[in-house]
Design an enzyme around this catalytic site. Structure first.
Site, PDB file in Angstrom:
ATOM      1  N   ASP A 105      12.593  -0.920  -0.499  1.00 41.24           N
ATOM      2  CA  ASP A 105      13.159  -2.275  -0.620  1.00 41.24           C
ATOM      3  C   ASP A 105      14.666  -2.351  -0.362  1.00 41.24           C
ATOM      4  OD1 ASP A 105      12.623  -1.996  -4.216  1.00 41.24           O
ATOM      5  OD2 ASP A 105      14.345  -1.329  -3.018  1.00 41.24           O
ATOM      6  N   HIS A 120      10.681   7.349   1.540  1.00 37.58           N
ATOM      7  CA  HIS A 120       9.587   6.638   2.211  1.00 37.58           C
ATOM      8  C   HIS A 120      10.107   5.617   3.222  1.00 37.58           C
ATOM      9  CE1 HIS A 120       6.955   7.679  -1.528  1.00 37.58           C
ATOM     10  NE2 HIS A 120       7.148   8.703  -0.756  1.00 37.58           N
ATOM     11  N   CYS A 149       8.895  -0.696  22.743  1.00 34.65           N
ATOM     12  CA  CYS A 149      10.115   0.092  22.984  1.00 34.65           C
ATOM     13  C   CYS A 149      10.307   0.217  24.489  1.00 34.65           C
ATOM     14  CB  CYS A 149       9.935   1.471  22.353  1.00 34.65           C
ATOM     15  SG  CYS A 149      11.285   2.614  22.679  1.00 34.65           S
ATOM     16  N   SER A 190       4.907   6.143 -11.227  1.00 37.66           N
ATOM     17  CA  SER A 190       3.659   6.620 -11.840  1.00 37.66           C
ATOM     18  C   SER A 190       3.504   8.123 -11.647  1.00 37.66           C
ATOM     19  CB  SER A 190       2.468   5.879 -11.212  1.00 37.66           C
ATOM     20  OG  SER A 190       2.495   6.012  -9.799  1.00 37.66           O
ATOM     21  N   GLU A 216       5.140   2.770 -19.113  1.00 35.65           N
ATOM     22  CA  GLU A 216       3.929   3.335 -19.723  1.00 35.65           C
ATOM     23  C   GLU A 216       3.860   4.830 -19.436  1.00 35.65           C
ATOM     24  OE1 GLU A 216       0.784   1.175 -17.678  1.00 35.65           O
ATOM     25  OE2 GLU A 216       1.803   1.538 -15.775  1.00 35.65           O
TER      26      GLU A 216
HETATM   27  N1  APR Z   1      10.771  -0.367 -15.964  1.00 33.60           N
HETATM   28  C1  APR Z   1      10.302   0.919 -15.929  1.00 33.60           C
HETATM   29  N2  APR Z   1       9.082   1.268 -15.426  1.00 33.60           N
HETATM   30  C2  APR Z   1       8.312   0.257 -14.967  1.00 33.60           C
HETATM   31  C3  APR Z   1       8.715  -1.109 -14.992  1.00 33.60           C
HETATM   32  C4  APR Z   1      10.014  -1.401 -15.528  1.00 33.60           C
HETATM   33  N3  APR Z   1      10.475  -2.649 -15.587  1.00 33.60           N
HETATM   34  N4  APR Z   1       7.700  -1.873 -14.457  1.00 33.60           N
HETATM   35  C5  APR Z   1       6.706  -1.000 -14.108  1.00 33.60           C
HETATM   36  N5  APR Z   1       7.073   0.266 -14.418  1.00 33.60           N
HETATM   37  C6  APR Z   1       6.322   1.517 -14.183  1.00 33.60           C
HETATM   38  C7  APR Z   1       4.810   1.371 -14.255  1.00 33.60           C
HETATM   39  O1  APR Z   1       4.382   1.591 -15.578  1.00 33.60           O
HETATM   40  C8  APR Z   1       4.330   2.469 -13.302  1.00 33.60           C
HETATM   41  O2  APR Z   1       4.112   3.701 -14.003  1.00 33.60           O
HETATM   42  O3  APR Z   1       6.603   1.899 -12.849  1.00 33.60           O
HETATM   43  C9  APR Z   1       5.514   2.666 -12.335  1.00 33.60           C
HETATM   44  C10 APR Z   1       5.251   2.169 -10.908  1.00 33.60           C
HETATM   45  O4  APR Z   1       4.245   2.984 -10.362  1.00 33.60           O
HETATM   46  P1  APR Z   1       3.610   2.650  -8.917  1.00 33.60           P
HETATM   47  O5  APR Z   1       3.275   1.227  -8.834  1.00 33.60           O
HETATM   48  O6  APR Z   1       2.538   3.665  -8.711  1.00 33.60           O
HETATM   49  O7  APR Z   1       4.830   2.882  -7.910  1.00 33.60           O
HETATM   50  P2  APR Z   1       5.463   4.281  -7.399  1.00 33.60           P
HETATM   51  O8  APR Z   1       5.334   5.355  -8.410  1.00 33.60           O
HETATM   52  O9  APR Z   1       6.819   3.968  -6.908  1.00 33.60           O
HETATM   53  O10 APR Z   1       4.506   4.599  -6.149  1.00 33.60           O
HETATM   54  C11 APR Z   1       4.801   5.745  -5.380  1.00 33.60           C
HETATM   55  O11 APR Z   1       3.110   5.165  -3.787  1.00 33.60           O
HETATM   56  O12 APR Z   1       2.062   3.417  -2.798  1.00 33.60           O
HETATM   57  C12 APR Z   1       2.937   4.449  -2.569  1.00 33.60           C
HETATM   58  O13 APR Z   1       4.689   4.640  -0.974  1.00 33.60           O
HETATM   59  C13 APR Z   1       4.304   3.946  -2.121  1.00 33.60           C
HETATM   60  O14 APR Z   1       6.494   4.672  -2.847  1.00 33.60           O
HETATM   61  C14 APR Z   1       5.215   4.330  -3.297  1.00 33.60           C
HETATM   62  C15 APR Z   1       4.488   5.494  -3.922  1.00 33.60           C
END
Ligand code: APR
Length: 245
Positions: A105, A120, A149, A190, A216
């Site tokens: 982002d 990424h 391209c 996560s 979480e």
């Molecule tokens: N503050 C802290 N943690 C948060 C908040 C918050 N406000 N809101 C959500 N979370 C936590 C959730 O509990 C979850 O464990 O952030 C985590 C987000 O996990 P994902 O949605 O799995 O995102 P991410 O870990 O960045 O995914 C990794 O997966 O889909 C691919 O390329 C994509 O970069 C991404 C990668």
């Protein structure tokens, strides 16, 4: 917030020389960017295999572009939050500070972070599928044909899709930073998508004090030296405030 854990973290931060931070979608959630696996997560609504793989792009580049332009539009309207800005303040305190993000982002960059490794890619950028050259032109899906391209290759978003290799400079730099870190912070992820998810363990194996900040529990929670459950946009500013001037 567990006060005892905060006290331990503050002591560690006061004596640390090298700090590495890994962020995921959770740090941008308070800015209004959907996470991937949360309740309203993108992968609950969309099928990654239809939108975020090379095969998906080869099969239906129009559909993939529609989805990335939808996300670009969404991200063009959001601002960094207190969590992003707190990391700027933390960065100022260490000569050796590396911010590793899985997020595409661009909010860390917009907030003003400097030493960033975007594992990424970045959703605002385009490149050629064949030669890899960046493409500055506008992506107009109504033009009847997708942009090409000068080498004839299709233009794609400059992000890493499932099954693709990460940019070598970013992932190599991330492992180096993890191996020399005194403190490793894993924030808003996560912790299941590799190779990013192996960075905290790499840091811990090399002696880093491992801290998780997440809404979480994750597979990392049991391995972290301390785990602070809650919103990063609240916990990070509180830590900076406690660290003082
Ligand atoms: N503050 C802290 N943690 C948060 C908040 C918050 N406000 N809101 C959500 N979370 C936590 C959730 O509990 C979850 O464990 O952030 C985590 C987000 O996990 P994902 O949605 O799995 O995102 P991410 O870990 O960045 O995914 C990794 O997966 O889909 C691919 O390329 C994509 O970069 C991404 C990668």
């Amino acid at each position: 917030m567990d006060d005892n854990n905060i006290k331990i973290l503050l002591e560690k931060l006061k004596s640390a020389k090298s700090v590495a931070v890994l962020t995921g979608a959770g740090i941008s959630a308070e800015s209004g960017v959907p996470t991937f696996r949360g309740d309203e997560g993108l992968w609950k609504k969309f099928r990654p295999e239809e939108l975020a793989t090379v095969d998906a792009f080869m099969a239906n580049p129009q559909l993939v572009w529609e989805w990335y332009l939808y996300r670009r539009e969404l991200m063009s309207k959001v601002e960094p939050n207190a969590g992003h800005y707190a990391l700027i303040e933390l960065e100022k305190r260490f000569d050796d500070f590396t911010l590793i993000t899985q997020n595409v982002d661009g909010l860390h960059r917009n907030a003003g972070s400097s030493n960033i490794l975007e594992l990424h890619g970045n959703i605002t950028l385009n490149k050629c599928f064949d030669c890899g050259q960046s493409f500055e032109g506008k992506i107009n899906l109504d033009a009847g044909s997708l942009p090409q391209c000068e080498c004839g290759g299709k233009i794609r978003p400059d992000v890493v899709w499932f099954g693709e290799l990460l940019p070598a400079h970013a992932i190599n730099g991330a492992f180096e930073a993890s191996q020399k870190a005194d403190i490793f912070l894993s924030i808003g992820t996560s912790a299941i998508v590799h190779p990013a998810a192996s960075l905290p363990m790499e840091a811990s194996r090399n002696g880093a004090f491992l801290v998780e900040i997440n809404l979480e529990p994750t597979p990392l929670t049991g391995m972290a030296d301390i785990s602070l459950m809650g919103k990063s946009g609240e916990i990070l500013p509180a830590i900076l405030e406690r660290l003082g001037g």
